[in-house]
Design an enzyme around this catalytic site. Sequence first.
Site, PDB file in Angstrom:
ATOM      1  N   TYR A 102     -32.586  -2.996  38.170  1.00 21.16           N
ATOM      2  CA  TYR A 102     -33.286  -2.301  37.103  1.00 21.16           C
ATOM      3  C   TYR A 102     -32.310  -1.777  36.053  1.00 21.16           C
ATOM      4  O   TYR A 102     -31.230  -1.283  36.379  1.00 21.16           O
ATOM      5  CB  TYR A 102     -34.063  -1.106  37.655  1.00 21.16           C
ATOM      6  CG  TYR A 102     -35.190  -1.459  38.591  1.00 21.16           C
ATOM      7  CD1 TYR A 102     -36.267  -2.229  38.167  1.00 21.16           C
ATOM      8  CD2 TYR A 102     -35.188  -0.993  39.906  1.00 21.16           C
ATOM      9  CE1 TYR A 102     -37.303  -2.539  39.022  1.00 21.16           C
ATOM     10  CE2 TYR A 102     -36.229  -1.290  40.773  1.00 21.16           C
ATOM     11  CZ  TYR A 102     -37.279  -2.065  40.329  1.00 21.16           C
ATOM     12  OH  TYR A 102     -38.304  -2.370  41.184  1.00 21.16           O
ATOM     13  N   SER A 192     -48.217  -0.156  52.521  1.00 18.57           N
ATOM     14  CA  SER A 192     -47.708  -1.003  53.595  1.00 18.57           C
ATOM     15  C   SER A 192     -47.447  -0.093  54.786  1.00 18.57           C
ATOM     16  O   SER A 192     -47.332   1.134  54.629  1.00 18.57           O
ATOM     17  CB  SER A 192     -46.416  -1.694  53.162  1.00 18.57           C
ATOM     18  OG  SER A 192     -45.361  -0.737  53.075  1.00 18.57           O
ATOM     19  N   GLY A 249     -45.651  -9.931  43.289  1.00 17.11           N
ATOM     20  CA  GLY A 249     -46.940  -9.729  42.629  1.00 17.11           C
ATOM     21  C   GLY A 249     -48.134  -9.826  43.546  1.00 17.11           C
ATOM     22  O   GLY A 249     -49.260  -9.526  43.132  1.00 17.11           O
ATOM     23  N   ASP A 252     -49.912  -6.357  44.087  1.00 20.46           N
ATOM     24  CA  ASP A 252     -50.680  -5.904  42.926  1.00 20.46           C
ATOM     25  C   ASP A 252     -51.961  -6.720  42.769  1.00 20.46           C
ATOM     26  O   ASP A 252     -53.014  -6.174  42.419  1.00 20.46           O
ATOM     27  CB  ASP A 252     -49.836  -6.014  41.654  1.00 20.46           C
ATOM     28  CG  ASP A 252     -48.611  -5.116  41.693  1.00 20.46           C
ATOM     29  OD1 ASP A 252     -48.666  -4.067  42.361  1.00 20.46           O
ATOM     30  OD2 ASP A 252     -47.599  -5.478  41.059  1.00 20.46           O
TER      31      ASP A 252
END
Length: 308
Positions: A102, A192, A249, A252
């Site tokens: 990031y 999770s 992904g 999501d």
Amino acid sequence: MTGLLTFGETMGLVAADGIGPLAYAKSFSFGIGGAESNVAMGVARLGGEATWLGRVGPDATGALIASRIAAAGVRTLAITDESFTGLMVRHRRSGEFAQVDYHRAGSAGSRLAPADVPAAEVTAATILHITGITPALSETARAATFQSIETARAAGVTVSIDLNYRAKLWSRYDAAPVLRDLTTRADVVFASPAEAELFVDPGDVPAELAKLGPAEVIVKDGGDGCVALIDGERHTVPALRVTVVDPVGAGDAFVAGYLADRLAGAAPAERLTTAIRAGAFAVTVPGDCEGAPTRAELAALTGDDVRR
């Protein structure tokens, strides 16, 4: 009511094509990625109304984010900030594991503040969807998260939380009390097993989360499908067998499938089936949000290859 409202940071995404060390990547693709915008786009592609709000920089990446989210059918409230748009660099070291770096400290998205999320937007929504990523970004983003939740609760708006713990943003010790606090304020919680076990005892994770207050607890567990406790009733849905192209992904898309069906008034078992199928579809396509399916694509999906 205006369907789903969500907010958070969406970043530019530089992704190395192929599999292997970043140093040996021969080509790269450029797109966007953000858990909240992924969910909003997923809901819109399944026919639901969705609004995404966030800060972007005065740069080409910020403009791309706003246009790409809007093009997916999402009502987009992009606030232009003087700081830069965040960036993430991702490569797949192996077929199963993706590594993400990031570049977001001080970014436009991290500067989200309570005043950026109007109470009128929150109270007009049917579902307010939050992730555990946003409160990890900054003190002001955390304040915006909790203020919006309290506004939603006071107005009778359903509050949905995806814990989405990110170890690169904060430690488990810093995250645990905040994620627990979010769970106590939620109507719907996605997690999770590992995320939930940051603050509840292992074992019957759905039951432990439900003790904190949410009426709908959905534990998503990749290749093992999901287990849910919804209004006191337990549901277990196995994963669909598909050929994995890119696992990023999937979570999501799963959340988007569940919330889209919830907005449509579907029963819990149907919501979970759609969630499983949407998550399975997402892993068959590269990218963070590119794999979010339409209803027609879900109907055409068959899973008969390799369990993801």
